[in-house]
Design a protein around this motif. Structure first.
Motif, short mmCIF file in Angstrom:
data_model
loop_
_atom_site.label_atom_id
_atom_site.label_comp_id
_atom_site.label_asym_id
_atom_site.label_seq_id
_atom_site.Cartn_x
_atom_site.Cartn_y
_atom_site.Cartn_z
N LEU A 39 0.85 -1.19 0.00
CA LEU A 39 0.00 0.00 0.00
C LEU A 39 0.89 1.24 0.00
N VAL A 40 0.71 2.10 -0.99
CA VAL A 40 1.37 3.40 -1.02
C VAL A 40 0.38 4.43 -0.50
N VAL A 41 0.84 5.32 0.38
CA VAL A 41 -0.01 6.35 0.97
C VAL A 41 0.58 7.71 0.66
N ALA A 42 -0.26 8.61 0.19
CA ALA A 42 0.17 9.98 -0.12
C ALA A 42 -0.87 10.96 0.37
N GLY A 43 -0.42 12.11 0.87
CA GLY A 43 -1.36 13.15 1.26
C GLY A 43 -1.01 13.80 2.58
N PRO A 44 -1.67 14.93 2.87
CA PRO A 44 -1.43 15.65 4.12
C PRO A 44 -2.20 15.04 5.27
N GLY A 45 -1.89 15.49 6.46
CA GLY A 45 -2.64 15.04 7.63
C GLY A 45 -1.72 14.81 8.80
N ALA A 46 -2.26 14.14 9.79
CA ALA A 46 -1.47 13.81 10.98
C ALA A 46 -0.35 12.87 10.60
N ALA A 47 0.62 12.72 11.51
CA ALA A 47 1.73 11.80 11.26
C ALA A 47 1.18 10.43 10.94
N PRO A 48 1.65 9.79 9.86
CA PRO A 48 1.10 8.50 9.47
C PRO A 48 1.45 7.42 10.48
N PRO A 49 0.63 6.38 10.58
CA PRO A 49 0.95 5.27 11.47
C PRO A 49 2.31 4.67 11.11
N PRO A 50 3.00 4.10 12.07
CA PRO A 50 4.36 3.59 11.83
C PRO A 50 4.41 2.48 10.79
N GLU A 51 3.29 1.77 10.59
CA GLU A 51 3.32 0.66 9.63
C GLU A 51 3.28 1.14 8.19
N LEU A 52 3.13 2.45 7.98
CA LEU A 52 3.09 2.96 6.61
C LEU A 52 4.50 3.14 6.07
N ALA A 53 5.13 2.05 5.72
CA ALA A 53 6.49 2.12 5.21
C ALA A 53 6.55 2.82 3.86
N ASP A 54 5.42 2.87 3.16
CA ASP A 54 5.40 3.47 1.83
C ASP A 54 4.63 4.80 1.82
#
Length: 362
Positions: free
Chosen positions: A226-241
């Motif tokens: 899963l690739v995640v892009a965008g603004p917002g709060a700090a992403p969860p630590p499992e979002l390596a991408d």
């Protein structure tokens, strides 16, 4: 050809009407509306910050970068466009509204339209010119005030009607001079690809309400990227991408090559522009089963609408079987500037009859 109409279109106090400010969906609606109506031969006076790349008849600066710096300090107005203070008497609203009123007063003519997307926070502009028609021309918010309104979806129009009506269903009334017109996009920003890479995409505000956890849980269970892009709060630590905020070029690249784009909003999504953008790239979408998605995502054709984790997983497994060209063609036919511009023109022509016989026009 329709007679030319005149539109006074006012941007928000915190952005510039340029493509660079694509994280703010409403700023992009404003600039694209100016482009559409100008290209149809109408007069568009666009009011905003110091920078503008939208076609218009005249561009008028009503907020300087120095004022923005005073109001918003060190906030990055590109990556954090939603950090606007939504209080009617905040100085950025009152000052920008006052500047807009002054400049519109210099230019207004009989039978002009004022076009706003700031809801009640821009209502003072409309109140100053009761002789003109004010139209909220792309409503996906709740602070609605104008007599003439364009909603982004039937789902959201009905939500607003229901919220403002008594419990008695017979008193929940529609309004003849409201309408529904979908959001609209510059197709060239969304490249088509019938070859997909081995990842799924979540792009948008990285917040719980947008359903980020559903995308994470689905991809974790399937063991896929899963690739995640965008603004917002700090992403969860499992979002390596997690790749952060991306510009419109990278946005199109990521969408066009994804196996599918997750748009699992937990709330009643008024439009959810990401899903339309993905479909313009020929990429399937995986969404929840409410709000606008019930109108725009044909089950098993453009993607899948889901209600359980099992359904989200089954959808992710099945997206590779969908027809990417069909998805693209349907999206262009519904969401391109060329498709949507005539709908706006027809709506405003309907409003012009109110200066004559109105509903009884032969």
């Amino acid at each position: 050809m329709s007679p030319a109409m005149r539109f006074h279109v006012v941007n928000f106090p915190n952005t510039q009407t340029t493509k660079h400010y694509q994280p703010c969906a409403y700023t992009q609606k404003i600039r694209r509306f100016a482009i559409m109506m100008t290209e149809l031969g109408h007069e568009v006076i666009l009011y905003g910050g110091e920078e503008n790349d939208a076609a218009c008849t005249e561009f008028v600066t009503i907020v300087t970068k120095a004022e923005q710096a005073e109001w918003f300090g060190n906030t990055d107005l590109y990556t954090e466009p939603n950090n606007l203070t939504w209080k009617a008497f905040a100085p950025h609203w009152t000052t920008t509204n006052e500047h807009a009123i002054t400049e519109i007063a210099k230019r207004k003519r009989d039978r002009d339209f004022i076009c706003l997307l700031g809801g009640i926070y821009q209502q003072p502009i409309a109140d100053q010119f009761p002789e003109l028609m004010t139209v909220e021309f792309g409503i996906g918010y709740s602070g609605v005030f104008a007599q003439y309104r364009v909603f982004e979806s039937y789902a959201w129009m009905h939500s607003i009607y229901g919220a403002r009506s008594p419990a008695d269903v017979m008193n929940t009334r529609g309004q003849f001079y409201d309408t529904v017109i979908p959001n609209y996009y510059e197709v060239e920003d969304f490249p088509f690809s019938d070859t997909k890479d081995d990842y799924f995409l979540f792009i948008g505000r990285v917040v719980e309400a947008k359903g980020i956890q559903i995308a994470l849980e689905t991809c974790r269970r399937l063991g896929v990227k899963l690739v995640v892009a965008g603004p917002g709060a700090a992403p969860p630590p499992e979002l390596a991408d997690y790749v952060g905020v991306v510009d419109h070029v990278r946005r199109g690249e990521l969408m066009s090559r994804a196996r599918a784009v997750f748009v699992p909003s937990l709330y009643l999504e008024p439009f959810g522009g990401v899903h339309a953008e993905a479909m313009l790239c020929g990429t399937p979408v995986i969404t929840t089963d409410w709000g606008v998605f019930t109108e725009t995502v044909q089950q098993g054709v453009h993607g899948f609408r889901c209600r359980t984790l099992r359904e989200f997983c089954d959808a992710a497994d099945a997206v590779d079987k969908l027809d990417y060209q069909r998805i693209r063609d349907d999206a262009v036919a519904r969401f391109s500037l060329d498709a949507v511009a005539p709908q706006y023109e027809a709506y405003f022509e309907r409003l012009t009859t109110l200066w004559a016989d109105g509903w009884y026009t032969a």
